[in-house]
Enzyme design. Structure first.
Site, PDB file in Angstrom:
ATOM      1  CG  ASN A   1      -7.656  -2.204  -5.333  1.00 34.19           C
ATOM      2  OD1 ASN A   1      -6.783  -3.115  -5.214  1.00 34.19           O
ATOM      3  ND2 ASN A   1      -7.970  -1.362  -4.587  1.00 34.19           N
TER       4      ASN A   1
ATOM      5  N   GLY B   1      -0.314   5.447  -4.589  1.00 33.20           N
ATOM      6  CA  GLY B   1      -0.684   6.509  -4.906  1.00 33.20           C
ATOM      7  C   GLY B   1       0.049   7.902  -4.095  1.00 33.20           C
TER       8      GLY B   1
ATOM      9  CD1 TRP C   1       7.347   6.493  -2.895  1.00 35.09           C
ATOM     10  CD2 TRP C   1       6.991   6.995  -5.009  1.00 35.09           C
ATOM     11  NE1 TRP C   1       8.529   6.611  -3.538  1.00 35.09           N
ATOM     12  CE2 TRP C   1       8.113   6.855  -5.106  1.00 35.09           C
ATOM     13  CE3 TRP C   1       6.188   7.156  -6.631  1.00 35.09           C
ATOM     14  CZ2 TRP C   1       8.983   7.020  -6.090  1.00 35.09           C
ATOM     15  CZ3 TRP C   1       7.141   7.488  -7.469  1.00 35.09           C
ATOM     16  CH2 TRP C   1       8.590   7.155  -7.299  1.00 35.09           C
TER      17      TRP C   1
ATOM     18  CB  THR D   1     -13.029  -8.181  -4.994  1.00 32.42           C
ATOM     19  OG1 THR D   1     -12.975  -7.992  -3.656  1.00 32.42           O
ATOM     20  CG2 THR D   1     -12.741  -9.560  -5.341  1.00 32.42           C
TER      21      THR D   1
ATOM     22  NE  ARG E   1      -4.494   6.646  -7.229  1.00 40.61           N
ATOM     23  CZ  ARG E   1      -4.335   6.355  -6.131  1.00 40.61           C
ATOM     24  NH1 ARG E   1      -4.057   7.282  -4.964  1.00 40.61           N
ATOM     25  NH2 ARG E   1      -4.354   5.112  -5.779  1.00 40.61           N
TER      26      ARG E   1
ATOM     27  CG  ASP F   1      -2.121   0.954   0.942  1.00 42.54           C
ATOM     28  OD1 ASP F   1      -2.393   1.396  -0.176  1.00 42.54           O
ATOM     29  OD2 ASP F   1      -2.898   1.098   2.027  1.00 42.54           O
TER      30      ASP F   1
ATOM     31  CB  SER G   1      -7.953  -3.670   2.560  1.00 39.86           C
ATOM     32  OG  SER G   1      -7.785  -2.571   3.214  1.00 39.86           O
TER      33      SER G   1
ATOM     34  NE  ARG H   1      -7.443   1.603  -5.970  1.00 39.35           N
ATOM     35  CZ  ARG H   1      -6.320   1.749  -5.448  1.00 39.35           C
ATOM     36  NH1 ARG H   1      -5.308   2.412  -6.274  1.00 39.35           N
ATOM     37  NH2 ARG H   1      -6.046   1.523  -4.065  1.00 39.35           N
TER      38      ARG H   1
HETATM   39  C1  IPE Z   1      -5.390  -2.813  -0.364  1.00 38.64           C
HETATM   40  O1  IPE Z   1      -5.219  -1.619  -0.555  1.00 38.64           O
HETATM   41  C2  IPE Z   1      -5.386  -3.507  -1.671  1.00 38.64           C
HETATM   42  C3  IPE Z   1      -4.283  -3.630  -2.266  1.00 38.64           C
HETATM   43  C4  IPE Z   1      -3.027  -3.283  -1.601  1.00 38.64           C
HETATM   44  C5  IPE Z   1      -4.029  -4.479  -3.544  1.00 38.64           C
HETATM   45  P1  IPE Z   1      -6.252  -0.417  -0.710  1.00 38.64           P
HETATM   46  O2  IPE Z   1      -5.416   0.867  -0.693  1.00 38.64           O
HETATM   47  O3  IPE Z   1      -6.874  -0.859  -2.060  1.00 38.64           O
HETATM   48  O4  IPE Z   1      -7.250  -0.489   0.489  1.00 38.64           O
HETATM   49  P2  IPE Z   1      -8.081   0.646   1.123  1.00 38.64           P
HETATM   50  O5  IPE Z   1      -8.990   1.222   0.271  1.00 38.64           O
HETATM   51  O6  IPE Z   1      -7.261   1.417   1.908  1.00 38.64           O
HETATM   52  O7  IPE Z   1      -8.899  -0.245   1.961  1.00 38.64           O
HETATM   53  C1  IPE Z   2      -1.495   0.136  -3.581  1.00 36.49           C
HETATM   54  O1  IPE Z   2      -1.153   1.664  -3.413  1.00 36.49           O
HETATM   55  C2  IPE Z   2      -1.707  -0.485  -4.859  1.00 36.49           C
HETATM   56  C3  IPE Z   2      -3.287  -0.943  -4.987  1.00 36.49           C
HETATM   57  C4  IPE Z   2      -4.004  -0.837  -4.582  1.00 36.49           C
HETATM   58  C5  IPE Z   2      -3.055  -1.495  -6.651  1.00 36.49           C
HETATM   59  P1  IPE Z   2      -2.538   2.350  -3.785  1.00 36.49           P
HETATM   60  O2  IPE Z   2      -2.955   3.018  -4.961  1.00 36.49           O
HETATM   61  O3  IPE Z   2      -3.584   2.014  -2.711  1.00 36.49           O
HETATM   62  O4  IPE Z   2      -1.794   3.750  -2.925  1.00 36.49           O
HETATM   63  P2  IPE Z   2      -2.609   4.817  -1.709  1.00 36.49           P
HETATM   64  O5  IPE Z   2      -3.377   3.983  -0.661  1.00 36.49           O
HETATM   65  O6  IPE Z   2      -3.685   5.469  -2.717  1.00 36.49           O
HETATM   66  O7  IPE Z   2      -1.665   5.808  -1.424  1.00 36.49           O
HETATM   67 MG    MG Z   3      -4.065   2.201  -0.594  1.00 34.86          MG
END
Ligand code: IPE
Ligand code: IPE
Ligand code: MG
EC number: 2.5.1.-
Length: 259
Positions: A80, A35, A37, A78, A45, A32, A205, A83
Site C-alpha cells: 500500500n 475506495g 464505496w 507493505t 477515496r 477491502d 494480497s 498508493r
Molecule cells: C489488501 O487490499 C490490503 C488491505 C486491505 C489493507 P488491497 O486493496 O491493497 O489489495 P489488492 O491491491 O487488491 O491486492
Molecule cells: C481497503 O480498501 C483499504 C486499504 C487497503 C487501506 P481499498 O482502498 O483497497 O478499496 P478499493 O479496493 O480500492 O475499493
Molecule cells: Mg482494495
C-alpha cells in the site's frame, strides 16, 4: 447480486441438518472496498477510509461477543506504500485518530491490542508511539486479542523469521515447521481459521501467509464500509457449516466404514 452472499457457494458444505462446528477461534479480515464505496458515491477515496471506522468498531464488538478469541484486521499492506502520497498520509492520520479515540473502549472491553508490521521508517513517529501506547495499555487484557496488520506483508514476516533463525545459529537439521513458526512475529498467534475478504476480491494480497495455510475463506460482495454485524455473523455461519478436511476425508463419510 445478493450483497449478503458470503462465499459464492464455494467450498464443501455440511448437509443443512448436519453438525455445525464451533465458532472460529481466529478470524482474519481483509478490509477491502473502501475506495469503491467512495467512488460509487462520487466521493474521494479517502471518504471510504473514513467510513470504514464504524465497520471496524462494529466488527470488533461483534467478534468479541460471538466468542472469537483472536481477530486480525488487515489495515495497511507493505504494497500500500505504492498508493498516492496524499492517500497514504490520510490513512496515517486516520489510523492515529481511530487508535486514540477508541483506546478507552478497547481497554474497557478487555481487548488485548497489538500491531503486526510497523517496521517502515515512513510511519510517522507519533503513530508508532500511539501503537506502542495502546499495546502497553491493553497488554494485561484477557479478552479477545486484536491484531492490526499495519505495514504488514506475509513474505516480510517469513523473511524476518528466516533471519532470526539464522542469527540463532540453529543447525539446519533442527529446523522444523514448529521451530520456524517460533521465529515469526507474535509466535503465539494461532493459525487463522477463517479469512473474510470483503468487496468480492478473491486474493490473499500477501496477508499472514504462514498463518492462513489451512484457513477457510469467504468473499462477501459487500464493501467494507457497508459490512456490519449481520454480515460478519453470516460469515461465521458459513464457516460453521464448512467441512474442514485438512487433507483427510469428509467427516460425513466416516471413511468407507459406512458402506
Ligand atoms: C489488501 O487490499 C490490503 C488491505 C486491505 C489493507 P488491497 O486493496 O491493497 O489489495 P489488492 O491491491 O487488491 O491486492
Ligand atoms: C481497503 O480498501 C483499504 C486499504 C487497503 C487501506 P481499498 O482502498 O483497497 O478499496 P478499493 O479496493 O480500492 O475499493
Ligand atoms: Mg482494495
Amino acid at each position: 447480486m445478493d450483497r449478503r452472499r458470503t462465499d459464492g457457494g464455494i467450498g464443501p458444505q455440511r448437509p443443512d441438518d448436519g453438525p455445525v462446528r464451533a465458532v472460529p477461534r481466529h478470524v482474519a479480515c481483509v478490509m477491502d472496498g473502501n475506495g469503491r464505496w467512495a467512488q460509487r458515491r462520487s466521493l474521494p477515496r479517502t471518504a471510504g477510509h473514513r467510513a470504514a471506522e464504524a465497520t471496524v468498531i462494529d466488527i470488533i464488538e461483534t467478534a468479541r461477543t460471538a466468542g472469537v478469541e483472536w481477530l486480525s484486521l488487515y489495515a495497511f499492506s507493505t504494497e500500500n506504500w505504492s498508493r498516492p502520497d496524499s492517500e497514504v498520509a490520510f490513512l496515517m492520520r486516520l489510523v492515529r485518530r481511530v487508535v486514540r479515540k477508541h483506546a478507552p473502549l478497547l481497554l474497557a472491553r478487555g481487548i488485548r491490542c497489538r500491531f503486526l508490521g510497523v517496521a517502515d521508517p515512513r510511519i510517522p513517529r507519533e503513530l508508532a508511539r500511539d501503537f506502542d501506547d495502546l499495546t502497553t495499555l491493553t497488554a494485561g487484557s484477557r479478552g479477545m486479542t486484536l491484531t492490526v496488520a499495519f505495514d504488514h506483508g506475509g513474505r516480510q514476516d517469513i523473511v524476518a523469521a528466516a533471519r532470526s533463525l539464522i542469527l540463532s545459529s540453529t543447525p539446519a537439521e533442527k529446523v522444523s515447521e514448529e521451530l520456524f513458526a517460533e521465529h515469526l512475529p507474535f509466535p503465539d498467534t494461532p493459525d487463522v481459521d477463517l479469512v473474510i475478504r470483503t468487496s468480492g476480491e478473491q486474493r490473499i494480497s500477501n496477508f499472514m501467509l504462514w498463518q492462513v495455510a489451512y484457513a477457510e475463506w469467504v468473499f462477501p460482495e459487500v464493501l467494507w464500509p457497508d459490512f456490519r454485524a449481520a454480515d460478519f455473523l453470516s460469515c461465521l455461519h458459513t464457516y460453521r457449516r464448512r467441512d474442514r478436511r485438512f487433507g483427510g476425508v469428509p467427516a460425513t463419510t466416516n471413511g468407507d466404514r459406512s458402506r
